[in-house]
Design an enzyme around this catalytic site. Sequence first.
Site, PDB file in Angstrom:
ATOM      1  N   TRP A 106       0.838  -1.206   0.000  1.00 56.34           N
ATOM      2  CA  TRP A 106       0.000   0.000   0.000  1.00 56.34           C
ATOM      3  C   TRP A 106       0.872   1.256   0.000  1.00 56.34           C
ATOM      4  O   TRP A 106       0.561   2.241  -0.662  1.00 56.34           O
ATOM      5  CB  TRP A 106      -0.981  -0.002   1.176  1.00 56.34           C
ATOM      6  CG  TRP A 106      -1.930  -1.155   1.074  1.00 56.34           C
ATOM      7  CD1 TRP A 106      -1.993  -2.241   1.888  1.00 56.34           C
ATOM      8  CD2 TRP A 106      -2.925  -1.358   0.051  1.00 56.34           C
ATOM      9  NE1 TRP A 106      -2.952  -3.114   1.436  1.00 56.34           N
ATOM     10  CE2 TRP A 106      -3.542  -2.596   0.317  1.00 56.34           C
ATOM     11  CE3 TRP A 106      -3.340  -0.631  -1.062  1.00 56.34           C
ATOM     12  CZ2 TRP A 106      -4.570  -3.114  -0.485  1.00 56.34           C
ATOM     13  CZ3 TRP A 106      -4.354  -1.135  -1.864  1.00 56.34           C
ATOM     14  CH2 TRP A 106      -4.959  -2.368  -1.563  1.00 56.34           C
ATOM     15  N   ASP A 176      -1.216   6.719   6.810  1.00 57.50           N
ATOM     16  CA  ASP A 176      -2.302   5.848   6.368  1.00 57.50           C
ATOM     17  C   ASP A 176      -2.581   4.910   7.542  1.00 57.50           C
ATOM     18  O   ASP A 176      -1.750   4.077   7.900  1.00 57.50           O
ATOM     19  CB  ASP A 176      -1.836   5.066   5.132  1.00 57.50           C
ATOM     20  CG  ASP A 176      -2.876   4.058   4.641  1.00 57.50           C
ATOM     21  OD1 ASP A 176      -3.915   3.896   5.304  1.00 57.50           O
ATOM     22  OD2 ASP A 176      -2.624   3.433   3.589  1.00 57.50           O
ATOM     23  N   LYS A 200     -12.420  -1.640   7.889  1.00 58.17           N
ATOM     24  CA  LYS A 200     -11.723  -2.596   8.759  1.00 58.17           C
ATOM     25  C   LYS A 200     -12.150  -2.382  10.220  1.00 58.17           C
ATOM     26  O   LYS A 200     -12.798  -3.227  10.817  1.00 58.17           O
ATOM     27  CB  LYS A 200     -10.219  -2.473   8.583  1.00 58.17           C
ATOM     28  CG  LYS A 200      -9.799  -2.709   7.119  1.00 58.17           C
ATOM     29  CD  LYS A 200      -8.378  -2.314   6.874  1.00 58.17           C
ATOM     30  CE  LYS A 200      -8.047  -2.141   5.408  1.00 58.17           C
ATOM     31  NZ  LYS A 200      -8.200  -3.316   4.570  1.00 58.17           N
TER      32      LYS A 200
END
Length: 364
Positions: A106, A176, A200
């Site tokens: 990511w 992030d 999540k």
Amino acid sequence: MNKTNNRVFNFSAGPSMLPLEVMEEIAAELTDYNGCGQSVMEMSHRSAEFEKIIGDAEKNLREIMNIPDNYKVIFVQGGGTLQFAMVPLNLLRKSKKADYIVTGAWAKKAVEEAKKFGDIKIVASSEAENFTFIPQITKEDFRTDADYVHITLNNTIYGTKFPYIPETGDIPLVADMSSCILSEEIDVTKFGLIYAGAQKNIGPAGVTIVIIREDLLGFTSNETPTYLDYKIHADNGSMYNTPPCFAVYAAGEIFKKIKETGGVRALEKINKEKAKKLYTYIDQSSLYSCPVTVKDRSLMNVVFITGDKDLDKKFTAESKAEGLINLSGHRSIGGMRASIYNAMPMEGVEKLVEFMKKFEAENK
Ligand code: PMP
């Protein structure tokens, strides 16, 4: 029928489990929210009811994360992926330089996107070691004129997390937190900007949370699309256009629940217990191993392997039959991964460890 009976333990990396009590409350008011004769799905985002829903969601998030007044909280769409572009579009405001620490897939995607907009430097990477550790960085490693530094606090695929917050001095730190937000207490003031997709630890997919320090707003160029300017969302209370109403509402219900049940501190305690249970078992096992450096292990995504690809496949097939689902590792690395986000109860982790013991005994 007892609704809990047919529920599986879902170890998916996201979207993932949500607290059953909250979903049942949402179900109870699905067609008639708070006696107003309509569902939140049908409601005008300009209605007084929805204004209160989004206002309360923000207020409760501010409370549980202890977000200072000089930070704006905004709800946008586009997931973590759109943030990979919005961050450089908004924060490359002086030198057009930004420094990134690459600790997984990511983070690499974030770099690739940012390169479209400025001079991006990878100041450290753990790629040569298959992202099994977090590099140690000091302030001197950053370019003094960088507009920001970007990190991925928890690496969903590789099962690592930063055991420290890098010191960046006056350079704003961007994180992030898609796969770790609300899992542990954090000091928001250490960051210039925090972002996280909801799917999540927060709620259903469709809403992304951005927490941004006010002095970082207002630097986009004239070519920046309106929707991609944080200031537009901040100035309009996340209502410049139609927000993802239902996802904001569901996230708000989860924030409320967290507030009522001991806050992030209580979640952190149980998350540490759940992760410890799993890692302790893996480390003493002669079948499974965890490739991640001990001090850098994620609390949320526990990666492990048997060392035999066929056995890994057998593991995920047999665990699924036991109601322990989505235990395959990310398609890019294989092996197994147990994502144990906030809503995974200790009972799920205990069931997983029991299954792992049985599988180990049968496959020596
Ligand atoms: N960052 C991290 C750490 C992630 O785990 C993910 C998705 N799993 C993303 C970004 C991308 O998020 P999205 O799918 O919401 O665009």
